[in-house]
Design an enzyme around this catalytic site. Structure first.
Site, PDB file in Angstrom:
ATOM      1  N   SER A   1      -0.195   0.318  -8.494  1.00 33.67           N
ATOM      2  CA  SER A   1       0.023  -1.036  -9.024  1.00 33.67           C
ATOM      3  C   SER A   1      -0.777  -2.021  -8.187  1.00 33.67           C
ATOM      4  O   SER A   1      -0.742  -1.955  -6.948  1.00 33.67           O
ATOM      5  CB  SER A   1       1.515  -1.383  -8.962  1.00 33.67           C
ATOM      6  OG  SER A   1       1.717  -2.704  -9.378  1.00 33.67           O
TER       7      SER A   1
ATOM      8  N   THR B   1      -6.300  -3.879 -26.100  1.00 32.65           N
ATOM      9  CA  THR B   1      -7.476  -4.511 -25.486  1.00 32.65           C
ATOM     10  C   THR B   1      -7.228  -4.710 -23.994  1.00 32.65           C
ATOM     11  O   THR B   1      -6.190  -5.219 -23.590  1.00 32.65           O
ATOM     12  CB  THR B   1      -7.778  -5.864 -26.174  1.00 32.65           C
ATOM     13  OG1 THR B   1      -7.994  -5.591 -27.564  1.00 32.65           O
ATOM     14  CG2 THR B   1      -8.996  -6.545 -25.590  1.00 32.65           C
TER      15      THR B   1
ATOM     16  N   CYS C   1      24.142  -8.340  -5.762  1.00 32.12           N
ATOM     17  CA  CYS C   1      25.459  -8.770  -6.195  1.00 32.12           C
ATOM     18  C   CYS C   1      25.755  -8.221  -7.592  1.00 32.12           C
ATOM     19  O   CYS C   1      24.986  -8.422  -8.520  1.00 32.12           O
ATOM     20  CB  CYS C   1      25.500 -10.286  -6.208  1.00 32.12           C
ATOM     21  SG  CYS C   1      27.173 -10.886  -6.246  1.00 32.12           S
TER      22      CYS C   1
HETATM   23  C1  LIG Z   1       7.888   2.165  -5.701  1.00 28.69           C
HETATM   24  C2  LIG Z   1       7.608   1.295  -6.885  1.00 28.69           C
HETATM   25  N1  LIG Z   1       7.258   1.866  -8.044  1.00 28.69           N
HETATM   26  C3  LIG Z   1       6.986   1.150  -9.139  1.00 28.69           C
HETATM   27  C4  LIG Z   1       7.080  -0.217  -9.118  1.00 28.69           C
HETATM   28  C5  LIG Z   1       6.781  -0.982 -10.368  1.00 28.69           C
HETATM   29  O1  LIG Z   1       5.502  -1.526 -10.327  1.00 28.69           O
HETATM   30  P1  LIG Z   1       5.126  -2.779 -11.275  1.00 28.69           P
HETATM   31  O2  LIG Z   1       5.827  -3.967 -10.688  1.00 28.69           O
HETATM   32  O3  LIG Z   1       3.643  -2.876 -11.172  1.00 28.69           O
HETATM   33  O4  LIG Z   1       5.589  -2.469 -12.648  1.00 28.69           O
HETATM   34  C6  LIG Z   1       7.456  -0.862  -7.934  1.00 28.69           C
HETATM   35  C7  LIG Z   1       7.606  -2.332  -7.893  1.00 28.69           C
HETATM   36  O5  LIG Z   1       8.487  -2.868  -7.278  1.00 28.69           O
HETATM   37  C8  LIG Z   1       7.727  -0.088  -6.791  1.00 28.69           C
HETATM   38  O6  LIG Z   1       8.086  -0.634  -5.634  1.00 28.69           O
END
Ligand SMILES: Cc1ncc(COP(=O)(O)O)c(C=O)c1O
Length: 379
Positions: free
Chosen positions: A194, A232, A319
């Site tokens: 990401s 796209t 919470c």
């Molecule tokens: C370990 C992990 N996997 C996946 C994600 C999800 O990624 P994105 O926010 O790009 O959808 C996160 C985001 O917090 C993450 O910390």
């Protein structure tokens, strides 16, 4: 504002923004168009694909751009679609974007086996290997956990998975850009990334796919990404991801040293505060992540009190119906309930400073003092 919540998201690097801007203004062609504005956009995507692939030692053709880590994880688990119903193994500390699709597959008849972690938050390798011997279809274990920062034994699990003909997926969203990650050395078949955790824009990520796997798409349409993810392309975001990858590759050593120096400084002082625990202290962790417990103060109270002082951190508890509930990660680690309710995650970034860390330490000390005074008044 002091922002030490880089595992939640990071600011876009100025060089990333600079690389993106022309693709939001001047070069707005559709990369599927064959005219020159379209070709400019297509070249930019090809370039970014190479840059991201290079960061993780993959071949550009192995990379599918997605809308982020969540989509990459969902797409990885969609590899189950080509198999008859069977078993999948998923670690208990996965991000919800792995756990939730796994539960959806479970509803469709798949058996879900949860791989446990030890008290320090590391996946129990021996248990995982026993599970792999039964030859499930897929195993998914994250490379590093977002809450504890604990780095998981992916290479040995992947090797064992391959020996047993099991598809191995790893969510490397938190690891890439903080530690060296090489897709081939890691040995996983599938790896999620990401951009916004590594100074790139939100809403873009990638799934790296081993050449032997054919993953059915989640999105059908115009056949973008060689038919593996239609829609796209978000050209500017992809360009930004590419630039973030270039910077991460160039700066990895210096970033790691900087992050580790800050983490060491934070931990050295926080440890001396009576009652404060550093969670997963002896586990192998990301250089930027410190998870502490301050018994007696609930996580959400800590976050809100620090926010009022201009400090942005996270907690490992949330919470739920008026009560603070420990996260599924802390529950999986079977952390003492009182500790689990009072956690604070400090995740430093490449531009964080010693002064910011010292200010956080001072604020935590002040909160503890206030808490102790209140407790003595109550007595
Ligand atoms: C370990 C992990 N996997 C996946 C994600 C999800 O990624 P994105 O926010 O790009 O959808 C996160 C985001 O917090 C993450 O910390």
């Amino acid at each position: 504002m002091i922002y030490l919540d880089h595992n939640a998201t990071t600011a876009i690097d100025p060089a990333v923004l600079e690389a993106m801007l022309p693709y939001l203004t001047e070069y707005y062609g559709n990369p599927s168009s064959i005219h020159s504005p379209g070709r400019v956009a297509r070249t930019a995507i090809d370039n970014a694909r190479e840059q991201v692939a290079q960061l993780v030692g993959a071949h550009p053709s192995q990379l599918i751009f997605t809308s982020g880590g969540t989509e990459a994880n969902n797409l990885a688990l969609n590899s189950l679609a080509t198999h008859a119903v069977g078993t999948m193994c998923v670690s208990t500390i996965e991000h919800p974007s792995v756990l939730e699709p796994a539960r959806q597959w479970q509803k469709k008849g798949w058996q879900l086996e949860l791989v446990p972690v030890d008290a320090g938050g590391t996946v129990q390798e021996a248990v995982a290997m026993k599970m792999l011997q039964k030859r499930p279809t897929l195993i998914s274990v994250m490379m590093a956990n977002n809450e504890t920062g604990v780095i998981q034994p992916i290479a040995s699990l992947a090797q064992f998975a391959r020996e047993h003909g099991v598809i191995m997926h790893t969510d490397a969203v938190q690891a890439v850009g903080k530690i060296a990650v090489d897709f081939n050395t890691t040995g996983a078949h599938l790896m999620s990334l990401s951009a916004h955790k590594m100074y790139g824009p939100k809403g873009v990520g990638a799934l790296i796919v081993d050449k032997v796997l054919d993953i059915p798409p989640l999105l059908f349409g115009g056949g973008h990404e060689k038919g593996r993810r239609s829609g796209t392309e978000n050209v500017a975001a992809i360009v930004g991801f590419g630039m973030a990858a270039v910077l991460a590759r160039q700066q990895l050593d210096q970033r790691q040293q900087h992050l580790l120096a800050l983490r060491t400084r934070l931990e050295a002082t926080l440890k001396t505060l009576e009652g404060v625990h550093i969670i997963s202290e002896s586990a192998q962790r990301l250089p930027n992540t410190v998870l502490i417990a301050i018994p007696g103060i609930e996580g959400e109270t800590l976050i809100m009190s620090l926010d009022a002082k201009g400090i942005a951190l996270s907690s490992g508890s949330a919470c739920a119906s008026g009560d603070t509930e420990p996260s599924h990660v802390l529950r999986a680690m079977e952390l003492d309930e009182a500790l689990a309710r009072s956690t604070l995650r400090i995740s430093v970034g490449k531009d964080s400073t010693q002064a910011e860390c010292d200010a956080v330490i001072a604020a935590i000390k002040e909160l503890r003092q206030m808490r102790q005074q209140l407790a003595s008044v109550a007595w």
